[in-house]
Design a protein around this motif. Structure first.
Motif, PDB file in Angstrom:
ATOM      1  N   ILE A   1     -25.067  13.727 -25.841  1.00  0.00           N
ATOM      2  CA  ILE A   1     -24.220  12.892 -24.992  1.00  0.00           C
ATOM      3  C   ILE A   1     -24.451  11.448 -25.391  1.00  0.00           C
ATOM      4  O   ILE A   1     -25.552  10.916 -25.240  1.00  0.00           O
ATOM      5  N   GLN A   2     -23.438  10.807 -25.931  1.00  0.00           N
ATOM      6  CA  GLN A   2     -23.546   9.431 -26.387  1.00  0.00           C
ATOM      7  C   GLN A   2     -23.402   8.461 -25.222  1.00  0.00           C
ATOM      8  O   GLN A   2     -22.624   8.692 -24.314  1.00  0.00           O
ATOM      9  N   GLY A   3     -24.150   7.384 -25.262  1.00  0.00           N
ATOM     10  CA  GLY A   3     -23.981   6.322 -24.287  1.00  0.00           C
ATOM     11  C   GLY A   3     -24.547   6.607 -22.919  1.00  0.00           C
ATOM     12  O   GLY A   3     -24.180   5.960 -21.942  1.00  0.00           O
ATOM     13  N   THR A   4     -25.463   7.572 -22.802  1.00  0.00           N
ATOM     14  CA  THR A   4     -26.027   7.903 -21.497  1.00  0.00           C
ATOM     15  C   THR A   4     -27.110   6.904 -21.122  1.00  0.00           C
ATOM     16  O   THR A   4     -28.044   6.686 -21.875  1.00  0.00           O
TER      17      THR A   4
ATOM     18  N   HIS B   1     -17.104   6.843 -23.245  1.00  0.00           N
ATOM     19  CA  HIS B   1     -18.124   7.888 -23.199  1.00  0.00           C
ATOM     20  C   HIS B   1     -17.851   8.857 -22.054  1.00  0.00           C
ATOM     21  O   HIS B   1     -18.146  10.042 -22.152  1.00  0.00           O
TER      22      HIS B   1
ATOM     23  N   LEU C   1     -23.128   5.942 -17.539  1.00  0.00           N
ATOM     24  CA  LEU C   1     -22.861   5.761 -18.967  1.00  0.00           C
ATOM     25  C   LEU C   1     -22.680   4.294 -19.326  1.00  0.00           C
ATOM     26  O   LEU C   1     -22.453   3.450 -18.457  1.00  0.00           O
ATOM     27  N   GLN C   2     -22.724   4.015 -20.622  1.00  0.00           N
ATOM     28  CA  GLN C   2     -22.573   2.642 -21.106  1.00  0.00           C
ATOM     29  C   GLN C   2     -21.134   2.149 -21.039  1.00  0.00           C
ATOM     30  O   GLN C   2     -20.896   0.976 -20.824  1.00  0.00           O
TER      31      GLN C   2
ATOM     32  N   GLN D   1     -15.327  11.486 -23.194  1.00  0.00           N
ATOM     33  CA  GLN D   1     -15.959  12.426 -24.119  1.00  0.00           C
ATOM     34  C   GLN D   1     -16.820  13.430 -23.354  1.00  0.00           C
ATOM     35  O   GLN D   1     -16.743  14.638 -23.592  1.00  0.00           O
ATOM     36  N   LEU D   2     -17.624  12.942 -22.427  1.00  0.00           N
ATOM     37  CA  LEU D   2     -18.485  13.822 -21.642  1.00  0.00           C
ATOM     38  C   LEU D   2     -17.664  14.769 -20.778  1.00  0.00           C
ATOM     39  O   LEU D   2     -17.958  15.968 -20.700  1.00  0.00           O
TER      40      LEU D   2
END
Length: 98
Positions: A83-86, A15, A10-11, A18-19
Protein backbone atom coordinates in the motif's frame (compact mmCIF):
# COMPACT_ATOMS: atom_id res chain seq x y z
CA UNK A 1 -21.46 -12.05 13.28
CA UNK A 2 -18.13 -10.24 13.78
CA UNK A 3 -17.14 -6.90 12.29
CA UNK A 4 -13.59 -6.31 11.06
CA UNK A 5 -12.81 -2.60 10.60
CA UNK A 6 -9.59 -1.19 9.16
CA UNK A 7 -8.94 2.55 8.74
CA UNK A 8 -6.09 4.11 6.76
CA UNK A 9 -4.65 7.61 6.82
CA UNK A 10 -2.85 8.28 3.52
CA UNK A 11 -0.49 10.88 2.08
CA UNK A 12 -2.73 11.87 -0.84
CA UNK A 13 -6.11 11.23 -2.48
CA UNK A 14 -4.70 9.26 -5.47
CA UNK A 15 -3.45 6.69 -2.96
CA UNK A 16 -7.02 6.38 -1.63
CA UNK A 17 -8.36 5.41 -5.06
CA UNK A 18 -5.60 2.80 -5.48
CA UNK A 19 -6.25 1.30 -2.05
CA UNK A 20 -10.03 1.27 -2.59
CA UNK A 21 -9.57 -0.67 -5.85
CA UNK A 22 -7.32 -3.25 -4.13
CA UNK A 23 -9.77 -3.69 -1.26
CA UNK A 24 -12.82 -4.06 -3.50
CA UNK A 25 -11.24 -7.15 -5.08
CA UNK A 26 -10.99 -8.99 -1.74
CA UNK A 27 -14.52 -10.49 -1.54
CA UNK A 28 -13.91 -12.33 -4.83
CA UNK A 29 -10.90 -14.15 -3.32
CA UNK A 30 -11.86 -14.54 0.36
CA UNK A 31 -14.83 -16.85 0.89
CA UNK A 32 -15.11 -16.04 4.61
CA UNK A 33 -16.29 -12.46 3.98
CA UNK A 34 -20.07 -12.26 4.54
CA UNK A 35 -20.48 -8.54 3.91
CA UNK A 36 -18.06 -5.89 2.78
CA UNK A 37 -17.94 -2.12 2.33
CA UNK A 38 -15.13 0.30 1.45
CA UNK A 39 -15.51 4.04 1.86
CA UNK A 40 -13.31 6.97 0.88
CA UNK A 41 -13.44 10.04 3.10
CA UNK A 42 -14.59 13.38 1.68
CA UNK A 43 -14.37 15.49 4.88
CA UNK A 44 -11.47 17.63 6.09
CA UNK A 45 -9.81 17.50 9.49
CA UNK A 46 -7.01 16.09 11.59
CA UNK A 47 -9.05 13.23 13.05
CA UNK A 48 -10.33 11.75 9.77
CA UNK A 49 -9.18 8.58 8.04
CA UNK A 50 -8.96 8.48 4.26
CA UNK A 51 -10.16 4.93 3.56
CA UNK A 52 -12.27 2.67 5.79
CA UNK A 53 -12.98 -1.03 5.28
CA UNK A 54 -15.90 -2.64 7.17
CA UNK A 55 -16.31 -6.37 6.68
CA UNK A 56 -18.29 -9.05 8.49
CA UNK A 57 -17.47 -12.67 9.30
CA UNK A 58 -19.68 -15.45 10.66
CA UNK A 59 -17.52 -16.28 13.68
CA UNK A 60 -14.02 -16.18 15.19
CA UNK A 61 -12.91 -19.17 13.13
CA UNK A 62 -13.85 -17.46 9.84
CA UNK A 63 -12.08 -14.28 10.94
CA UNK A 64 -8.97 -16.30 11.88
CA UNK A 65 -8.84 -17.75 8.32
CA UNK A 66 -9.00 -14.25 6.81
CA UNK A 67 -5.50 -13.16 5.65
CA UNK A 68 -4.78 -10.04 7.69
CA UNK A 69 -2.91 -7.08 6.20
CA UNK A 70 0.77 -7.46 6.98
CA UNK A 71 3.32 -4.95 8.14
CA UNK A 72 3.44 -2.22 10.71
CA UNK A 73 0.60 0.22 11.48
CA UNK A 74 2.44 2.68 9.23
CA UNK A 75 2.25 0.43 6.17
CA UNK A 76 1.43 -3.03 4.98
CA UNK A 77 0.04 -4.97 2.07
CA UNK A 78 -3.34 -5.93 0.63
CA UNK A 79 -3.45 -9.12 -1.44
CA UNK A 80 0.35 -9.14 -1.54
CA UNK A 81 0.57 -5.61 -2.97
CA UNK A 82 2.29 -2.87 -0.99
CA UNK A 83 0.00 0.00 0.00
CA UNK A 84 1.70 3.17 -1.20
CA UNK A 85 1.47 6.40 0.74
CA UNK A 86 0.24 4.92 4.01
CA UNK A 87 0.78 7.15 7.01
CA UNK A 88 -1.19 5.12 9.57
CA UNK A 89 -3.43 2.05 9.76
CA UNK A 90 -5.81 1.14 12.60
CA UNK A 91 -7.50 -2.23 12.94
CA UNK A 92 -10.53 -3.13 15.08
CA UNK A 93 -12.37 -6.44 15.47
CA UNK A 94 -15.79 -6.14 17.13
CA UNK A 95 -18.17 -8.76 18.48
CA UNK A 96 -21.78 -7.71 19.13
CA UNK A 97 -22.89 -7.70 22.76
CA UNK A 98 -24.73 -10.84 23.85
Amino acid sequence: MLKHIVMWRLQSQPHAAQLKALLEALPMTIAEIESFEVGVNFAEGDAVCDVVLVSAFADLEALARYPRPSGSPEGGTVSGRRIQGTLRRRLHDLMPAC
